[in-house]
Structures are given as structure tokens and as C-alpha cells.
Scaffold this active site. Structure first.
Site, PDB file in Angstrom:
ATOM      1  N   ILE A   1      37.868  35.633  52.488  1.00  0.00           N
ATOM      2  CA  ILE A   1      37.342  34.594  51.605  1.00  0.00           C
ATOM      3  C   ILE A   1      36.786  33.439  52.431  1.00  0.00           C
ATOM      4  O   ILE A   1      35.725  32.885  52.119  1.00  0.00           O
ATOM      5  CB  ILE A   1      38.436  34.104  50.631  1.00  0.00           C
ATOM      6  CG1 ILE A   1      38.814  35.231  49.662  1.00  0.00           C
ATOM      7  CG2 ILE A   1      37.959  32.876  49.860  1.00  0.00           C
ATOM      8  CD1 ILE A   1      40.014  34.906  48.782  1.00  0.00           C
TER       9      ILE A   1
ATOM     10  N   ASP B   1      40.105  28.262  62.368  1.00  0.00           N
ATOM     11  CA  ASP B   1      41.028  29.384  62.248  1.00  0.00           C
ATOM     12  C   ASP B   1      41.978  29.354  63.428  1.00  0.00           C
ATOM     13  O   ASP B   1      41.607  28.923  64.532  1.00  0.00           O
ATOM     14  CB  ASP B   1      40.271  30.717  62.217  1.00  0.00           C
ATOM     15  CG  ASP B   1      41.067  31.813  61.514  1.00  0.00           C
ATOM     16  OD1 ASP B   1      40.704  32.203  60.393  1.00  0.00           O
ATOM     17  OD2 ASP B   1      42.074  32.284  62.089  1.00  0.00           O
TER      18      ASP B   1
ATOM     19  N   ASP C   1      45.477  25.348  64.492  1.00  0.00           N
ATOM     20  CA  ASP C   1      46.710  25.762  63.830  1.00  0.00           C
ATOM     21  C   ASP C   1      47.074  24.658  62.843  1.00  0.00           C
ATOM     22  O   ASP C   1      47.585  23.603  63.239  1.00  0.00           O
ATOM     23  CB  ASP C   1      47.820  25.957  64.859  1.00  0.00           C
ATOM     24  CG  ASP C   1      49.140  26.407  64.230  1.00  0.00           C
ATOM     25  OD1 ASP C   1      49.241  26.416  62.992  1.00  0.00           O
ATOM     26  OD2 ASP C   1      50.072  26.740  64.994  1.00  0.00           O
TER      27      ASP C   1
ATOM     28  N   ASN D   1      41.418  26.668  52.711  1.00  0.00           N
ATOM     29  CA  ASN D   1      41.462  28.063  52.299  1.00  0.00           C
ATOM     30  C   ASN D   1      42.555  28.863  53.014  1.00  0.00           C
ATOM     31  O   ASN D   1      42.990  29.889  52.502  1.00  0.00           O
ATOM     32  CB  ASN D   1      40.096  28.708  52.574  1.00  0.00           C
ATOM     33  CG  ASN D   1      40.137  30.218  52.538  1.00  0.00           C
ATOM     34  OD1 ASN D   1      40.202  30.821  51.479  1.00  0.00           O
ATOM     35  ND2 ASN D   1      40.126  30.848  53.709  1.00  0.00           N
TER      36      ASN D   1
ATOM     37  N   SER E   1      45.898  29.908  44.019  1.00  0.00           N
ATOM     38  CA  SER E   1      46.078  31.304  43.629  1.00  0.00           C
ATOM     39  C   SER E   1      46.434  31.357  42.159  1.00  0.00           C
ATOM     40  O   SER E   1      47.085  30.442  41.630  1.00  0.00           O
ATOM     41  CB  SER E   1      47.198  31.951  44.450  1.00  0.00           C
ATOM     42  OG  SER E   1      47.531  33.217  43.930  1.00  0.00           O
TER      43      SER E   1
ATOM     44  N   TYR F   1      55.521  31.826  47.853  1.00  0.00           N
ATOM     45  CA  TYR F   1      54.064  31.653  47.923  1.00  0.00           C
ATOM     46  C   TYR F   1      53.560  30.974  46.647  1.00  0.00           C
ATOM     47  O   TYR F   1      52.782  30.007  46.715  1.00  0.00           O
ATOM     48  CB  TYR F   1      53.417  33.019  48.102  1.00  0.00           C
ATOM     49  CG  TYR F   1      51.896  33.035  48.076  1.00  0.00           C
ATOM     50  CD1 TYR F   1      51.163  32.707  49.213  1.00  0.00           C
ATOM     51  CD2 TYR F   1      51.200  33.397  46.929  1.00  0.00           C
ATOM     52  CE1 TYR F   1      49.779  32.741  49.203  1.00  0.00           C
ATOM     53  CE2 TYR F   1      49.814  33.438  46.911  1.00  0.00           C
ATOM     54  CZ  TYR F   1      49.111  33.106  48.051  1.00  0.00           C
ATOM     55  OH  TYR F   1      47.730  33.144  48.023  1.00  0.00           O
TER      56      TYR F   1
ATOM     57  N   LYS G   1      51.635  27.372  46.261  1.00  0.00           N
ATOM     58  CA  LYS G   1      50.319  27.260  45.642  1.00  0.00           C
ATOM     59  C   LYS G   1      50.376  26.407  44.381  1.00  0.00           C
ATOM     60  O   LYS G   1      49.407  25.694  44.067  1.00  0.00           O
ATOM     61  CB  LYS G   1      49.764  28.648  45.347  1.00  0.00           C
ATOM     62  CG  LYS G   1      49.423  29.460  46.598  1.00  0.00           C
ATOM     63  CD  LYS G   1      48.358  28.787  47.449  1.00  0.00           C
ATOM     64  CE  LYS G   1      47.832  29.705  48.534  1.00  0.00           C
ATOM     65  NZ  LYS G   1      46.748  29.074  49.321  1.00  0.00           N
TER      66      LYS G   1
ATOM     67  N   THR H   1      42.426  39.874  45.269  1.00  0.00           N
ATOM     68  CA  THR H   1      41.149  39.946  45.986  1.00  0.00           C
ATOM     69  C   THR H   1      41.297  40.847  47.196  1.00  0.00           C
ATOM     70  O   THR H   1      42.307  40.802  47.907  1.00  0.00           O
ATOM     71  CB  THR H   1      40.700  38.536  46.418  1.00  0.00           C
ATOM     72  OG1 THR H   1      40.661  37.671  45.267  1.00  0.00           O
ATOM     73  CG2 THR H   1      39.322  38.568  47.054  1.00  0.00           C
TER      74      THR H   1
ATOM     75  N   THR I   1      41.258  41.448  50.365  1.00  0.00           N
ATOM     76  CA  THR I   1      41.307  40.824  51.688  1.00  0.00           C
ATOM     77  C   THR I   1      42.324  41.570  52.550  1.00  0.00           C
ATOM     78  O   THR I   1      43.030  42.463  52.082  1.00  0.00           O
ATOM     79  CB  THR I   1      41.733  39.352  51.576  1.00  0.00           C
ATOM     80  OG1 THR I   1      43.060  39.308  51.025  1.00  0.00           O
ATOM     81  CG2 THR I   1      40.782  38.569  50.678  1.00  0.00           C
TER      82      THR I   1
END
Length: 255
Positions: free
Chosen positions: A18, A37, A63, A90, A142, A155, A159, A188, A190
Site C-alpha cells: 500500500i 521505510d 525506524d 501508513n 484498518s 492490532y 488502529k 488487502t 499485501t
């Protein structure tokens, strides 16, 4: 005139599915993109693809769980690309286990990547946006935050916290000309989803179940997300803030 001409945008997790798709879309709309990243090689690959397509992008190793790394990367962006106009948070990570099977080390990493990392990015970028009295922030949450998701308790908690945090910042910074909005992907295709699928006892059956549950009849693709993100990042959304949009094929329909 493209919607993001002259804008500098940071995309965290920019080396992933994404994130990479978002970098390419923002660049195609005129932005110069800082690809953040933790995996520099992945970020450089995305940045190179953007440049090969005629866009502008530069890779940065960052990081987000470490504030010193965030501050150093933000300073590098300022020197190389100028003031930050758009922040897309993201980056994310997940572990798929029932809550009682998780361990403290799982919680710590989940919270660090999915929530604390985003806090670091906001805290580093917002002062400059406030000073310039403009900015667009798009947080990728999410659908797990909106409806829950078995095997993703911590998680989903992170979110969900990101959604509430975004709405609060939208209120705090509206007077500064800064908008904060949220995009919620559903399932999705990924690398993270592939890990989840491959850990199932019957991956094919799992995929069929997902496809049956999604009204549009398929799993999302990374390229399904950047349109919504680019809208929130642009002046087309100048009068939109504190909003949450699911991009999930109709899996979640929330008013």
C-alpha cells in the site's frame, strides 16, 4: 496543474504494498515524495520506480518506533526536499493469534509500530505545519478498528486508538489550517495478508470465505487505496477533517 504540484509528502512504510502504491500515486499527482521505510532497500526500489516514471522521490531509512531515527529522517527531508506539506502514516505490522495466545513481546511490538510510531511522526511533523498554518495528514488505520477482527485484538486496539487520536488532532489543529483524516483498508493483498493467509490450515478456503463476505466479491489490492489517500492529501479535501473512510469493497458500511 496537478493536485499536489509543489507539495512535499512523506509516506511511512513506503517500501511496502500500500505504501509503494501510495508513493507512486502522490508522485503522479505532482508531489515530491519522501519514501520512509525501516528497510532502506525497499524504499529505494520504490523511489527508483517513481523516478523512472517521471516523478520525484527520495528514499529515507527510518525506524518510526525510535524517535531519534524519526527526527533525523525529518531533518534530512527538510534539507533535501523542503517543508513537509503531507504526512501519510501508513507503516504497520501485525501478528495473527487469539489474544490469549499472544505474549507481552507481541503487544510491545504491535503498539510500538502501529501506534507509538505514528505518534512520533505526528509530534515531529506537526510543529512545522502549525508554523506554516497548512498541512494534510492521512492516517492509514484498518477496518479492524471499526468492527474488530478475530486474531487481531491488539492490532485492532492500536488502529482504533489511531482513529480516536486522528479525530482529536483534527479538532486541535483545524484552526491552523491542518486537516487530519483516516483511511481504513479492509483485507488487502499485501505481504502482511499473505502471512496471515499462509498460516491458515486451508488458505484457499480462507480466501473464498473473505471473497464471499466482501460485497464487491474480491480481496482489495494495494492500488485500491491511493485514490482515497490522495484525495485527503489534496486541496479537494480542504473542508474535510476528522473523517474515517473505509476502502474495503463494502465489507464495512459505516455512516
Amino acid at each position: 496543474m496537478q493536485r499536489l504540484d509543489g507539495k512535499t509528502a512523506i509516506v511511512t512504510g513506503g517500501g511496502g504494498g500500500i505504501g509503494g502504491a501510495t508513493c507512486r500515486r502522490l508522485a503522479s499527482e505532482g508531489a515530491q515524495v519522501a519514501v520512509f521505510d525501516v528497510r532502506l532497500e525497499a524504499a529505494e526500489k520504490v523511489a527508483a520506480a517513481v523516478r523512472e516514471s517521471g516523478g520525484r522521490a527520495q528514499a529515507f531509512a527510518c525506524d518510526i518506533t525510535q524517535r531519534a531515527s524519526v527526527d533525523a529522517s525529518i531533518a534530512q527531508v527538510g534539507s533535501a526536499l523542503g517543508p513537509i506539506d503531507v504526512l501519510v502514516n501508513n507503516a504497520g505490522w501485525d501478528v495473527f493469534k487469539p489474544f490469549t495466545k499472544t505474549e507481552l513481546s507481541d503487544w510491545e511490538r504491535l503498539i510500538s509500530v502501529n501506534l507509538v510510531g505514528a505518534l512520533h511522526m505526528h509530534h515531529a511533523v506537526l510543529p512545522g505545519m502549525v508554523e506554516r498554518r497548512r498541512g494534510r495528514i492521512v492516517n492509514v488505520s484498518s477496518d479492524a478498528a471499526r468492527v474488530g477482527s478475530s486474531g487481531e485484538a491488539v492490532y485492532a486496539a492500536c488502529k482504533g486508538g489511531l482513529v480516536s487520536f486522528s479525530k482529536t488532532l483534527a479538532r486541535e489543529h483545524a484552526r491552523h489550517g491542518i486537516t487530519v483524516n483516516v483511511v481504513c483498508p479492509g483485507p488487502t493483498d499485501t505481504a502482511l495478508f499473505a502471512d496471515f493467509k499462509n498460516a491458515a490450515s486451508n488458505p484457499e478456503k480462507l480466501m473464498q470465505a473473505f471473497e464471499r463476505s466482501i460485497p464487491l466479491g474480491r480481496i482489495g489490492q494495494p492500488d485500491d487505496l491511493p485514490g482515497a489517500i490522495a484525495f485527503f492529501a489534496s486541496d479537494d479535501a480542504a473542508f474535510v477533517t476528522g473523517q474515517v473512510l473505509s476502502v474495503s469493497g463494502g465489507l464495512t458500511m459505516a455512516g
